[in-house]
Design a protein around this motif. Structure first.
Motif, PDB file in Angstrom:
ATOM      1  N   LEU A  24     -11.655  -6.663 -24.364  1.00  0.00           N
ATOM      2  CA  LEU A  24     -13.082  -6.358 -24.171  1.00  0.00           C
ATOM      3  C   LEU A  24     -13.342  -5.856 -22.755  1.00  0.00           C
ATOM      4  O   LEU A  24     -12.677  -6.293 -21.812  1.00  0.00           O
ATOM      5  CB  LEU A  24     -13.932  -7.608 -24.397  1.00  0.00           C
ATOM      6  N   PRO A  25     -14.329  -4.980 -22.584  1.00  0.00           N
ATOM      7  CA  PRO A  25     -14.734  -4.578 -21.226  1.00  0.00           C
ATOM      8  C   PRO A  25     -15.241  -5.807 -20.462  1.00  0.00           C
ATOM      9  O   PRO A  25     -15.735  -6.770 -21.072  1.00  0.00           O
ATOM     10  CB  PRO A  25     -15.862  -3.580 -21.459  1.00  0.00           C
ATOM     11  N   ASP A  26     -15.144  -5.777 -19.144  1.00  0.00           N
ATOM     12  CA  ASP A  26     -15.518  -6.933 -18.321  1.00  0.00           C
ATOM     13  C   ASP A  26     -16.941  -7.419 -18.578  1.00  0.00           C
ATOM     14  O   ASP A  26     -17.181  -8.626 -18.639  1.00  0.00           O
ATOM     15  CB  ASP A  26     -15.341  -6.611 -16.838  1.00  0.00           C
ATOM     16  N   ASP A  27     -17.899  -6.505 -18.726  1.00  0.00           N
ATOM     17  CA  ASP A  27     -19.289  -6.935 -18.918  1.00  0.00           C
ATOM     18  C   ASP A  27     -19.469  -7.684 -20.240  1.00  0.00           C
ATOM     19  O   ASP A  27     -20.201  -8.675 -20.307  1.00  0.00           O
ATOM     20  CB  ASP A  27     -20.260  -5.765 -18.806  1.00  0.00           C
ATOM     21  N   LEU A  28     -18.793  -7.253 -21.282  1.00  0.00           N
ATOM     22  CA  LEU A  28     -18.874  -7.969 -22.562  1.00  0.00           C
ATOM     23  C   LEU A  28     -18.118  -9.287 -22.505  1.00  0.00           C
ATOM     24  O   LEU A  28     -18.519 -10.265 -23.141  1.00  0.00           O
ATOM     25  CB  LEU A  28     -18.329  -7.107 -23.692  1.00  0.00           C
ATOM     26  N   SER A  32     -19.204 -13.422 -23.478  1.00  0.00           N
ATOM     27  CA  SER A  32     -18.470 -13.963 -24.618  1.00  0.00           C
ATOM     28  C   SER A  32     -17.490 -15.055 -24.184  1.00  0.00           C
ATOM     29  O   SER A  32     -16.338 -15.097 -24.624  1.00  0.00           O
ATOM     30  CB  SER A  32     -17.695 -12.829 -25.299  1.00  0.00           C
ATOM     31  N   VAL A  33     -17.942 -15.949 -23.348  1.00  0.00           N
ATOM     32  CA  VAL A  33     -17.078 -16.978 -22.754  1.00  0.00           C
ATOM     33  C   VAL A  33     -16.305 -17.766 -23.804  1.00  0.00           C
ATOM     34  O   VAL A  33     -15.115 -18.034 -23.638  1.00  0.00           O
ATOM     35  CB  VAL A  33     -17.913 -17.937 -21.874  1.00  0.00           C
ATOM     36  N   ALA A  34     -16.942 -18.103 -24.898  1.00  0.00           N
ATOM     37  CA  ALA A  34     -16.308 -18.955 -25.918  1.00  0.00           C
ATOM     38  C   ALA A  34     -15.082 -18.314 -26.569  1.00  0.00           C
ATOM     39  O   ALA A  34     -14.279 -19.016 -27.188  1.00  0.00           O
ATOM     40  CB  ALA A  34     -17.326 -19.319 -26.986  1.00  0.00           C
ATOM     41  N   LEU A  35     -14.907 -17.013 -26.411  1.00  0.00           N
ATOM     42  CA  LEU A  35     -13.756 -16.336 -27.013  1.00  0.00           C
ATOM     43  C   LEU A  35     -12.463 -16.577 -26.258  1.00  0.00           C
ATOM     44  O   LEU A  35     -11.381 -16.325 -26.780  1.00  0.00           O
ATOM     45  CB  LEU A  35     -13.997 -14.823 -27.072  1.00  0.00           C
ATOM     46  N   TYR A  36     -12.547 -17.050 -25.027  1.00  0.00           N
ATOM     47  CA  TYR A  36     -11.377 -17.132 -24.160  1.00  0.00           C
ATOM     48  C   TYR A  36     -10.809 -18.540 -24.088  1.00  0.00           C
ATOM     49  O   TYR A  36     -11.542 -19.523 -24.128  1.00  0.00           O
ATOM     50  CB  TYR A  36     -11.730 -16.612 -22.763  1.00  0.00           C
ATOM     51  N   PRO A  37      -9.487 -18.635 -23.928  1.00  0.00           N
ATOM     52  CA  PRO A  37      -8.871 -19.960 -23.814  1.00  0.00           C
ATOM     53  C   PRO A  37      -9.280 -20.630 -22.498  1.00  0.00           C
ATOM     54  O   PRO A  37      -9.608 -19.941 -21.526  1.00  0.00           O
ATOM     55  CB  PRO A  37      -7.374 -19.666 -23.838  1.00  0.00           C
ATOM     56  N   HIS A  38      -9.249 -21.930 -22.496  1.00  0.00           N
ATOM     57  CA  HIS A  38      -9.549 -22.678 -21.274  1.00  0.00           C
ATOM     58  C   HIS A  38      -8.387 -22.550 -20.295  1.00  0.00           C
ATOM     59  O   HIS A  38      -7.226 -22.528 -20.696  1.00  0.00           O
ATOM     60  CB  HIS A  38      -9.803 -24.158 -21.585  1.00  0.00           C
TER      61      HIS A  38
END
Length: 72
Positions: A24-28, A32-38
């Motif tokens: 995803l582009p940086d702004d998106l 969309s924080v929940a899409l990324y692993p901790h």
């Protein structure tokens, strides 16, 4: 469907979602924080890999091994 089968399907789906979200582009990505692993303090991160930490998305600028107390 058995519970164990469902858990495996969910895990597989989550892994695919995390992989796709890396493009995803940086702004998106920030929206969309929940899409990324901790973030983990014992992981290797490649350049441009994104993780979340305290509800913020971070992008690794250069490949490195994370260390305890070396939070993003």
């Amino acid at each position: 469907m058995k519970r164990s089968e469902l858990k495996l399907k969910v895990k597989t789906f989550r892994e695919k979602l995390e992989t796709v979200s890396q493009s995803l582009p940086d702004d998106l990505a920030q929206d969309s924080v929940a899409l990324y692993p901790h973030w983990k303090d014992d992981a290797h991160y490649d350049a441009n890999y994104r993780v979340q930490y305290n509800d913020v998305v971070y992008k690794c600028l250069q490949a490195h091994d994370a260390k305890p107390k070396g939070t993003p």
